[in-house]
Design an enzyme around this catalytic site. Structure first.
Site, mmCIF file in Angstrom:
data_model
loop_
_atom_site.group_PDB
_atom_site.id
_atom_site.type_symbol
_atom_site.label_atom_id
_atom_site.label_comp_id
_atom_site.label_asym_id
_atom_site.label_seq_id
_atom_site.Cartn_x
_atom_site.Cartn_y
_atom_site.Cartn_z
ATOM 1 C CG HIS A 163 0.208 -42.383 -14.319
ATOM 2 N ND1 HIS A 163 1.169 -43.364 -14.195
ATOM 3 C CD2 HIS A 163 0.293 -41.645 -13.178
ATOM 4 C CE1 HIS A 163 1.798 -43.238 -13.043
ATOM 5 N NE2 HIS A 163 1.293 -42.197 -12.404
ATOM 6 C CB SER A 282 17.553 -43.642 1.676
ATOM 7 O OG SER A 282 16.254 -43.071 1.734
ATOM 8 C CB THR A 283 19.852 -39.490 -0.660
ATOM 9 O OG1 THR A 283 21.217 -39.750 -0.347
ATOM 10 C CG2 THR A 283 19.730 -38.110 -1.273
ATOM 11 C CG ASP A 402 24.436 -35.147 -23.398
ATOM 12 O OD1 ASP A 402 24.040 -34.539 -24.418
ATOM 13 O OD2 ASP A 402 25.625 -35.131 -23.034
#
Length: 463
Positions: A163, A282-283, A402
């Site tokens: 981190h 916001s979402t 993907d």
């Protein structure tokens, strides 16, 4: 579980493009803020019926390895390591062509794959599939991976990152770049590195961030002076501070549909006093506020309990001048608010939480570096205060990874099991939806699930 291979993957060597044999990069203020925090770990689950050991070893694994090597060519510093030389005031990232690369562990498991990614399970069940990261007092790896085959079911790819070197946006860019390269490899051809599209091109520009002068040493002095039980006696050690994982916690994933978010936003606006909020929330804010209130109730907190909730926000677009969106490193700061649980337990609790979160985020526009100057890595919290934080974002594009065999069936931010946190990412199947990852005690999870599902059911039927 059977370990099949532990190997060292170096960056791809390309004779058409010269690369430096050795270089170093400094850490910025945000890197040093995270210097002693535990590694961040995540698991990507890929369902694949054609995942026999033979197919995995002859098709999947060679492509993943080769594309990882090419990806490291583009992200060269991540193949190096973190060091704190005696003659250096601050830790630095060092890369040396002759020795560097990333550790890749390959394993095979006979555990129930579907159970691991789709059901409520003990948090500890994920740990065998996590990549080990080499860390000592004087030298720390930046990144490692583990690929685990579940015969005839699928496979997982996990990462463990240091981190002090990477944040959530950085590792998401790396994973999506790796996946892009892998799915574009020609069958059975060892291609030279292809260029990445502009949206995936990393930036390692370590130009001094204007206004951050003095922050690096302020945070470093904090770490050098910190004395915690169980932490290393050597103040210059690169070993992270240990955060034990409780043995009795379980993990689950919950989902908001796009329609849930829309209706939640309408409900929140209708509940706000004075009606002075006209801009939609916001979402991220809506999903966090709703989950936060369900968590507080599931934990059985009382009106007089205190709760500190907060978030980590991306500083890249908020600096002057802004950093590249594809800047690789830490460029975040945290903000939080302390409230009485009573405010969250009221009928208007979600609206209240959303309003406070919105105020925090809007306050960042006035200068994230000024806020960073008021922070130290560990919160100074009075006894009895419950801290709830969120990891990840619904804007990182985790499900874009993907590799050529379809999107992940699930993505798990595993490291939320060390504290009272939740994870957030975009929905796998629906634009505008959100997935929430959660780790709670078993009885708390049962209460949370009931509250979460019932609350959304009421919301859907009432608006």
């Amino acid at each position: 579980m059977n370990i099949l291979e532990v190997c060292h993957v170096p960056p791809f060597s390309n004779s058409f493009k010269s690369t430096p044999t050795e270089f170093s990069l400094p850490l910025n203020f945000s890197d040093i803020f995270n210097l002693k925090f535990p590694p961040v770990q995540s698991i990507f689950f890929y369902k694949l019926g054609e995942s026999t050991p033979a197919y995995f070893k002859t098709v999947i694994l060679p492509k993943i390895k080769h594309s990882l090597s090419i990806t490291l060519f583009h992200f060269l510093p991540l193949a190096g390591y973190l060091s704190w030389p005696q003659n250096s005031e601050k830790p630095i990232i060092i890369y040396n062509t002759a020795n560097d690369g990333v550790l890749l562990t390959v394993a095979e498991s006979n555990e129930d794959f579907d159970h691991l990614y789709s059901e409520v399970r003990y948090a500890s069940e994920s740990h065998p599939y996590l990549a080990p990261l080499s860390v000592s007092d004087t030298k720390a790896s930046i990144l490692s991976f583990q690929i685990t085959l579940f015969p005839n079911k699928g496979f997982t790819i996990s990462y463990t990152l240091n981190h002090a070197v990477l944040d959530g946006r950085s590792i998401s860019l790396f994973m999506n770049s790796w996946a892009y390269i892998c799915r574009n490899l020609e069958e059975n051809v060892k291609i030279s590195p292809s260029s990445l599209p502009e949206e995936l091109n990393p930036s390692f520009d370590r130009t001094v961030i204007p206004g951050s002068e003095g922050l690096e040493m302020r945070y470093l002095d904090y770490w050098l002076g910190l004395k915690l039980p169980g932490s290393d006696a050597n103040p210059r050690s690169l070993e992270p501070i240990p955060f034990p994982v409780p043995a009795d916690v379980v993990r689950a994933t919950f989902e908001f549909s796009r329609e849930d978010i829309k209706k939640l936003g309408e409900r929140v606006l209708s509940k706000l006093e004075n009606g002075n909020q006209t801009k939609p929330f916001s979402t991220f804010v809506l999903a966090y506020a709703y989950t936060l209130v369900c968590m507080v109730k599931a934990k059985g907190l009382k009106n007089n309990n205190k709760v500190k909730f907060g978030l980590t926000t991306d500083c890249r677009p908020r600096l002057n001048p802004p950093l590249s969106r594809n800047y690789i490193g830490n460029c975040v700061t945290s903000c939080d608010v302390l409230v009485e649980a009573e405010q969250l337990l009221k009928e208007t609790g979600v609206a209240y939480a959303a309003k406070r979160l919105n105020e925090m985020i809007e306050g960042l526009e006035n200068g994230v570096l000024e806020i960073a100057k008021e922070k130290v890595p560990f919160m100074d919290v009075e006894p009895g205060v419950r801290i709830i934080l969120v990891a990840g974002s619904n804007r990182f594009g985790k499900y874009g990874a993907d590799f050529g065999w379809g999107k992940p069936a699930n993505v798990e931010i595993t490291t939320i099991d060390v504290g009272e946190s939740l994870s957030m990412m975009e929905s796998r199947d629906e634009s505008g939806g959100v997935e929430i990852g959660l780790v709670l005690k078993k009885h708390e999870m049962e209460v949370f699930a009931s509250l979460f599902v019932h609350g959304l059911k009421v919301l859907r039927s009432s608006l």
